[in-house]
Design a protein around this motif. Sequence first.
Motif, PDB file in Angstrom:
ATOM      1  N   GLY A  32       1.024  -1.484   0.062  1.00  0.00           N
ATOM      2  CA  GLY A  32      -0.175  -0.127  -0.463  1.00  0.00           C
ATOM      3  C   GLY A  32       0.843   1.232   0.333  1.00  0.00           C
ATOM      4  O   GLY A  32       0.600   2.184  -0.746  1.00  0.00           O
ATOM      5  N   GLU A  33       1.950   0.855   0.870  1.00  0.00           N
ATOM      6  CA  GLU A  33       3.143   2.512   0.743  1.00  0.00           C
ATOM      7  C   GLU A  33       2.985   2.502  -0.932  1.00  0.00           C
ATOM      8  O   GLU A  33       3.484   3.737  -1.053  1.00  0.00           O
ATOM      9  N   MET A  35       2.134   3.398  -3.296  1.00  0.00           N
ATOM     10  CA  MET A  35       0.287   3.876  -4.038  1.00  0.00           C
ATOM     11  C   MET A  35       0.680   5.312  -4.467  1.00  0.00           C
ATOM     12  O   MET A  35       0.573   6.331  -3.946  1.00  0.00           O
ATOM     13  N   GLY A  36       0.783   5.453  -5.309  1.00  0.00           N
ATOM     14  CA  GLY A  36       1.123   7.606  -5.591  1.00  0.00           C
ATOM     15  C   GLY A  36       2.232   7.618  -6.138  1.00  0.00           C
ATOM     16  O   GLY A  36       2.648   8.468  -6.713  1.00  0.00           O
ATOM     17  N   HIS A  37       3.281   5.931  -6.102  1.00  0.00           N
ATOM     18  CA  HIS A  37       4.631   6.135  -6.051  1.00  0.00           C
ATOM     19  C   HIS A  37       4.868   5.215  -7.376  1.00  0.00           C
ATOM     20  O   HIS A  37       7.067   4.826  -7.209  1.00  0.00           O
ATOM     21  N   ALA A  38       4.563   4.322  -8.106  1.00  0.00           N
ATOM     22  CA  ALA A  38       4.493   3.665  -8.429  1.00  0.00           C
ATOM     23  C   ALA A  38       5.448   3.646  -9.886  1.00  0.00           C
ATOM     24  O   ALA A  38       4.683   4.954 -10.351  1.00  0.00           O
ATOM     25  N   PRO A  39       6.659   2.505 -10.493  1.00  0.00           N
ATOM     26  CA  PRO A  39       7.352   3.461 -11.702  1.00  0.00           C
ATOM     27  C   PRO A  39       6.373   3.666 -12.750  1.00  0.00           C
ATOM     28  O   PRO A  39       6.816   4.167 -13.984  1.00  0.00           O
ATOM     29  N   LEU A  41       1.742   3.957 -14.540  1.00  0.00           N
ATOM     30  CA  LEU A  41       0.308   3.775 -14.155  1.00  0.00           C
ATOM     31  C   LEU A  41      -0.755   2.521 -13.744  1.00  0.00           C
ATOM     32  O   LEU A  41      -0.845   1.865 -12.705  1.00  0.00           O
ATOM     33  N   GLU A  44       0.496   0.482 -10.828  1.00  0.00           N
ATOM     34  CA  GLU A  44      -0.161   1.214  -9.671  1.00  0.00           C
ATOM     35  C   GLU A  44      -1.391   0.099  -9.644  1.00  0.00           C
ATOM     36  O   GLU A  44      -1.857   0.224  -8.415  1.00  0.00           O
ATOM     37  N   VAL A  45      -1.937   0.180 -10.633  1.00  0.00           N
ATOM     38  CA  VAL A  45      -3.561  -1.389 -10.459  1.00  0.00           C
ATOM     39  C   VAL A  45      -3.335  -2.287  -9.956  1.00  0.00           C
ATOM     40  O   VAL A  45      -3.656  -2.912  -8.758  1.00  0.00           O
ATOM     41  N   ALA A  48      -1.749  -2.138  -5.742  1.00  0.00           N
ATOM     42  CA  ALA A  48      -3.120  -2.681  -5.257  1.00  0.00           C
ATOM     43  C   ALA A  48      -4.148  -4.054  -5.131  1.00  0.00           C
ATOM     44  O   ALA A  48      -4.588  -4.052  -3.941  1.00  0.00           O
ATOM     45  N   ALA A  51      -2.236  -5.425  -3.094  1.00  0.00           N
ATOM     46  CA  ALA A  51      -2.716  -6.057  -1.658  1.00  0.00           C
ATOM     47  C   ALA A  51      -3.605  -6.164  -1.301  1.00  0.00           C
ATOM     48  O   ALA A  51      -4.134  -6.006   0.373  1.00  0.00           O
TER      49      ALA A  51
ATOM     50  N   MET B  70      -5.074  11.083  -6.798  1.00  0.00           N
ATOM     51  CA  MET B  70      -4.442   9.581  -5.689  1.00  0.00           C
ATOM     52  C   MET B  70      -3.889  10.316  -4.295  1.00  0.00           C
ATOM     53  O   MET B  70      -3.857   9.710  -3.026  1.00  0.00           O
ATOM     54  N   ILE B  77      -3.892   6.084   3.237  1.00  0.00           N
ATOM     55  CA  ILE B  77      -4.004   4.271   3.469  1.00  0.00           C
ATOM     56  C   ILE B  77      -2.791   3.646   4.708  1.00  0.00           C
ATOM     57  O   ILE B  77      -3.581   3.285   4.723  1.00  0.00           O
ATOM     58  N   MET B  90      -8.300   1.598   0.282  1.00  0.00           N
ATOM     59  CA  MET B  90      -6.851   1.728  -1.917  1.00  0.00           C
ATOM     60  C   MET B  90      -7.605   1.047  -2.555  1.00  0.00           C
ATOM     61  O   MET B  90      -6.914   1.305  -3.492  1.00  0.00           O
ATOM     62  N   GLN B  94      -7.064   3.024  -5.760  1.00  0.00           N
ATOM     63  CA  GLN B  94      -6.480   2.271  -7.243  1.00  0.00           C
ATOM     64  C   GLN B  94      -7.087   2.966  -8.143  1.00  0.00           C
ATOM     65  O   GLN B  94      -7.341   2.629  -9.251  1.00  0.00           O
ATOM     66  N   GLN B 305       5.945  14.821  -6.242  1.00  0.00           N
ATOM     67  CA  GLN B 305       5.717  13.698  -5.945  1.00  0.00           C
ATOM     68  C   GLN B 305       5.654  12.813  -7.817  1.00  0.00           C
ATOM     69  O   GLN B 305       6.300  11.968  -7.900  1.00  0.00           O
ATOM     70  N   ALA B 309       8.059  10.137  -8.864  1.00  0.00           N
ATOM     71  CA  ALA B 309       7.768   8.274  -9.140  1.00  0.00           C
ATOM     72  C   ALA B 309       8.130   7.775 -10.676  1.00  0.00           C
ATOM     73  O   ALA B 309       8.317   7.245 -10.950  1.00  0.00           O
ATOM     74  N   GLY B 313      10.663   5.501 -12.047  1.00  0.00           N
ATOM     75  CA  GLY B 313      10.667   4.083 -12.667  1.00  0.00           C
ATOM     76  C   GLY B 313      11.198   4.394 -14.148  1.00  0.00           C
ATOM     77  O   GLY B 313      10.338   3.655 -14.469  1.00  0.00           O
TER      78      GLY B 313
END
Lengths: 246, 336, 95
Positions: A32-33, A35-39, A41, A44-45, A48, A51, B70, B77, B90, B94, B305, B309, B313
């Motif tokens: 969950g940490e 979320m909003g930081h994934a490499p 989009l 992200e899905v 999640a 999780a 988000m 969260i 979550m 998502q 932010q 990211a 990435g």
Amino acid sequence: MTRQAPAPTAAHTTTAALALGDDALVLSHRLGEWMGHAPVLEEEVALANIALDLLGQARILLSMAGDEDDLAYLREERAFRNVQLVEQPNGDFAHTIARQLYFSTYQHLLYDRLAAGRSPFAGLAAKAVKEVAYHRDHAEQWALRLGDGTDVAHERMRRACTALWRFTGEMFRPLDGLDLDPAGLEPDWLESVGGILGRAGLALPEGPRTGAWTAGAGREGLHTESFGRMLAEMQHLHRSHPGATW
Amino acid sequence: MATAAAHQTARTHGNAGQEGGIADETYQRVFDATVAADERIEPRDWMPDAYRATLVRQIAQHAHSEIIGMQPEANWITRAPSLRRKAILMAKVQDEAGHGLYLYSAAETLGASREDLLDKLHTGRQKYSSIFNYPTLTWADVGAIGWLVDGAAITNQVPLCRCSYGPYARAMVRVCKEESFHQRQGYELLLALSRGTPEQHAMAQDAVDRWWWPSLMMFGPPDDESAHSAQSMAWKIKRHSNDELRRRFVDICVPQAESLGLTLPDPDLKWNEERGHYDFGPIDWTEFKEVLKGNGPCNEQRITQRKRAHDEGAWVREAAAAYAAKHSPRTEVEQA
Amino acid sequence: MTDTDWPLWEVFVRSRRGLSHTHAGSLHAPDAEFALRNARDLYTRRGEGVSIWVVPSSAITASSPDEKDPFFEPAADKPYRHPTFYEIPEGVKHL
């Protein structure tokens, strides 16, 4: 309430439910940490989804041992029974994928066996094994791409696999309340993880992976430094309003 | 640039207007008639350049809003106060990533590339909804965002399900269907707080006090100052004016606030029998313009932010692309 | 930039047996395997599908029937994704 001490099997079921429930809860929190930081989009899905699957498992397992929120929010660090592997910080994406590969391969083997058994976990395991199959597949796909993609990614993945290796032995130690010995899962785990890493141009890391003197006493309530901070964040709001309903 | 080759072909093909020597006016007539008949424009149809540009701008801004949106909720969260609430939150965050993806895809049918749109977001050349430049300071803010911000978004979006551009309209149908849970969970969260301990009630009221006015600003400037409204209405991209939607939203919220046991921070809010709507106080458009210009509390933080990211990435995306190139069937054939 | 090179895929979802695949939308993925997985996460997380096709320019890749279980079953136990999960007092409108 009861006239006699609880049957040993019930206590053992609670022990195992806490261990497996904490594994799922803690790993879900770590994912969950992201979320909003994934490499990317799409990831992200995907993260999640994993999780959420794990959180669903955790809620069922913790409810077998007591009140899910009391257990998640009111226990001290030393009362958590998850393996140390799942509490390891996310690190870079390679660390997260290595952690996923190690854990979901174990969890898949474990749930597959539990589903075929007669323990109180058989029902949950039969359902969860399908979710975990997907988690394992996700980790495998990414392990291949990171290992066999670019040089930079290969090196990051190699380092991540090595760094987390020391935490993998703990998963195969005996756990009361299960109708199987986790040690029996280890050969298949080594073959599966070794096969994937091999196809990714990597190898199973070397180095010790058993014994509390190196790492791996989470099941006894000994955790690693970052875990306390994770719990502080997770529990603070709930604990700030004792008895409140959310 | 790998994306949307088919759509780009359609664009050059259509807009060149050379096929069979048919002039642009003919295409324009067909386009106008399609819009007038309430039919949908589809990606390979001819469309005026300004229509295409307006859509790309609007859809991109909408997509950016989903993914920047988000952040304020993901902020909670890891601190959600029950496992049930954690699962809900979550799933909601998502969904926002998913909605961003639907919308970027819709923009790509117009010949834009997601990479390019993201670059415009990261460099401030395209905007996202200003509402996400406000911070989530307490758990109740998660509820206020669900109830008010998603409520306002739904009021805006439901008419977009009938937007003249097919892919956008279809994306919005999906988004609206999924977002109805977002608003309800926000309302339910606030209700639990409002009926909870005095501290929880105060937390809920404080959140509503902070989010109410920014939510009203989400409908955009008043009709007489709205730069793009008239043309968008003519093209049936937009179906209702900013002020009309804002009025509708206020009318919906007032009774809901009452049943929540919370007050809306506007002393001028009262039912106007004659108009059949609630009257409400003046909106602080100076604040709106300042936040839009980049001076809101979180503008800098949100973009930083997002960019971090994306940048961090890059090696992951590159690895996957390199792997695909190595293992694509074509490569194997060539190697064989 | 190489990281821009994730191509676009069109996604077709069969919502249940007896119906044909219908276009659901599109997404980016580095290759077909990931396109399928991303499509599963994106377009079927509320149990909207039993089968997916992803199509780059000319090729078609379909998820195989025996992948159905792990692909689609997890979505069934997330009732909180649906608005009916939430209890709202009588008389509250427009939610």
